[in-house]
Design a protein around this motif. Structure first.
Motif, PDB file in Angstrom:
ATOM      1  N   GLY A 114     -30.793  13.055   0.325  1.00 47.88           N
ATOM      2  CA  GLY A 114     -32.352  14.237   0.540  1.00 47.88           C
ATOM      3  C   GLY A 114     -32.597  14.317   1.771  1.00 47.88           C
ATOM      4  N   ILE A 171     -35.418  17.348   0.734  1.00 47.15           N
ATOM      5  CA  ILE A 171     -36.159  17.185  -0.345  1.00 47.15           C
ATOM      6  C   ILE A 171     -36.290  15.162  -0.908  1.00 47.15           C
ATOM      7  N   SER A 172     -36.795  14.998  -1.710  1.00 52.77           N
ATOM      8  CA  SER A 172     -36.740  13.611  -1.885  1.00 52.77           C
ATOM      9  C   SER A 172     -35.890  13.000  -2.975  1.00 52.77           C
ATOM     10  N   ASP A 205     -36.212  13.786  -5.732  1.00 54.55           N
ATOM     11  CA  ASP A 205     -35.260  14.780  -6.707  1.00 54.55           C
ATOM     12  C   ASP A 205     -33.889  15.536  -6.436  1.00 54.55           C
TER      13      ASP A 205
END
Length: 458
Positions: free
Chosen positions: A348, A353-354, A357
């Motif tokens: 991530g 992104i997390s 995600d």
């Protein structure tokens, strides 16, 4: 796509595929659960049609079967429902069908689901969750077939009988946890290859032992240690020791641990076979591969970036090296041997992104990581890509302990140093690492994992 090619291109009737699929499901259920009553809950589509076929065959074999069925929406499902009615198989309300049943079968939605089950399907799924043994047809209702994400709160299953090919959602959490044991029924989809040869290889594949044995480096009786490759470990602390030992387990003939001389005394348990040298001794003419990052720290980003961009040998980046790559501009050289080994959180950070995600769509995440070279996205059924996506079936929760990732980085580095392709080195390393994890003690540590890798590397 494959079933469409078989139906439209090869001329196999869709009803024939449904018959093969449903009978295959029935055979697996009959063998796995030879006693007791069976409730089969059938949705409106072809997944429900598969359930009706299974009900027919199980009844034919003398099993006590009862059915709940939504109104069919496809011709094949409608035909098979009518056949069940003509056989006088009882059709009951969902709660009555599962009452007293030993096994309940989820043939409700299958691979087409994109939203949480609603209405009578949700009610049927709720009723199914009350039974002691549960079987899903193709993929559990409430699980996305492509990502493995939960669309609702599905019950856990003892068994999933998937049809034709493994679904990616059965190999990604939480789908892999919900599905239970998975059995894949051959329904003849290989016929699609005769229609369109490009369909011979799917976008994502489950690695098999035959693949691994084909990809392994060739060992000659005349090989000397330098023929097997030389791995440099640029790391720190106990992580460096684990990575160095892992490199030997991967097959390297020589391993050098690069660290300031005043740190050498801190490498407790380091095998005497590991060469100790200063970081400045790194030499691409001597060291075929560098494993960098485990326990390295974040205070020398320029060194990591320079190594990543300019080193002419192979580079395996793990742990702190990944954090540095995530936080500093860099370029991955074209056609260089580069492998990264992130877990979800590190992946991530690399693509902005997390962690959630990444775990929500691992296939999409690994595609976004393509610019880094070969990617080993660690986790349940570790994913190797991005050019060819390979799911690894080996491993277990015993690997969820400190240091096992450092071992993996070393193992992959050792394999890469033997001269095989980076993707193959990554796949073999993950496979051997996973099988060793299955052999290590339940309360074992990364050091036990090193020992457990002996048979895998022989």
């Amino acid at each position: 796509m494959l079933d469409e090619a078989v139906i439209e291109g090869a001329g196999v009737a869709s009803s024939v595929l449904m018959e093969i699929a449903g009978r295959g499901v029935a055979e697996v259920i009959h063998e796995r659960f030879p006693m007791g009553e069976i409730a089969i809950l059938c949705g409106p589509g072809n997944n429900g049609g598969d359930g009706y076929v299974a009900a027919r065959w199980l009844t034919h074999w003398g099993r006590d079967v009862r059915i709940w069925g939504a109104k069919p929406k496809t011709d094949d499902a409608t035909i098979n429902r009518h056949l069940c009615e003509r056989m006088d198989i009882p059709f009951l309300a969902a709660s009555d069908a599962v009452a007293g049943a030993t096994v309940a079968v989820d043939a409700l939605l299958g691979t087409g689901q994109r939203d949480a089950p609603r209405g009578e399907i949700a009610d049927a799924l709720s009723a199914l969750s009350q039974t002691p043994c549960r079987v899903a047809v193709d993929i559990p209702t409430g699980i996305h077939a492509d990502t493995g994400q939960a669309l609702s709160q599905p019950p856990s299953f003892d068994l999933t009988v998937t049809l034709g090919r493994w679904k990616a959602g059965l190999l990604c959490a939480p789908g892999c946890d919900v599905a239970g044991d998975v059995y894949c029924v051959d329904i003849g989809l290989d016929l699609a290859h005769t229609v369109d040869p490009s369909l011979a290889h799917s976008a994502a594949q489950l690695v098999e032992l035959s693949d691994i044995e084909t990809w392994r480096p060739t060992v000659q009786g005349s090989d000397a240690k330098w023929d097997r490759g030389h791995v440099a470990i640029l790391a720190g602390g106990g992580a460096a020791v684990l990575a160095a030992h892992g490199a030997f387990r991967g097959g390297a003939g020589l391993v050098t641990l690069l660290a300031p001389k005043d740190e050498w005394k801190t490498f407790h348990g380091l095998w005497p076979e590991v060469i100790l040298a200063e970081p400045g001794d790194l030499d691409p003419k001597r060291h075929d591969v560098v494993v960098v990052g485990p326990g390295f720290g974040l205070d020398q980003p320029e060194k990591i970036i320079s190594l990543w961009e300019d080193y002419t040998g192979g580079v395996v980046a793990d742990a702190d090296a990944l954090s540095i790559l995530a936080n500093h501009p860099h370029q991955t050289p074209t056609h260089a041997k580069r492998i990264i080994t992130p877990h979800s959180a590190e992946a991530g950070r690399l693509i902005g992104i997390s962690r959630a995600d990444v775990e929500g769509n691992r296939l999409q995440a690994i595609a976004q990581l393509a610019s880094f070279g070969v990617v080993v996205l660690k986790g349940p059924h570790t994913l190797i890509g991005p050019d060819r996506l390979w799911f690894n079936p080996t491993g277990c929760s015993r690997l969820a302990t400190a240091g096992t990732g450092d071992v993996l980085a070393g193992v992959i580095g050792g394999l890469l140093a033997t001269g095989i392709a980076p993707a193959h080195a990554a796949a073999i390393g993950v496979w051997d690492h996973g099988t060793a994890g299955q052999r290590m003690p339940a309360d074992g540590t990364a050091s036990d994992l090193i020992e457990a890798m002996r048979p895998a590397s022989s």
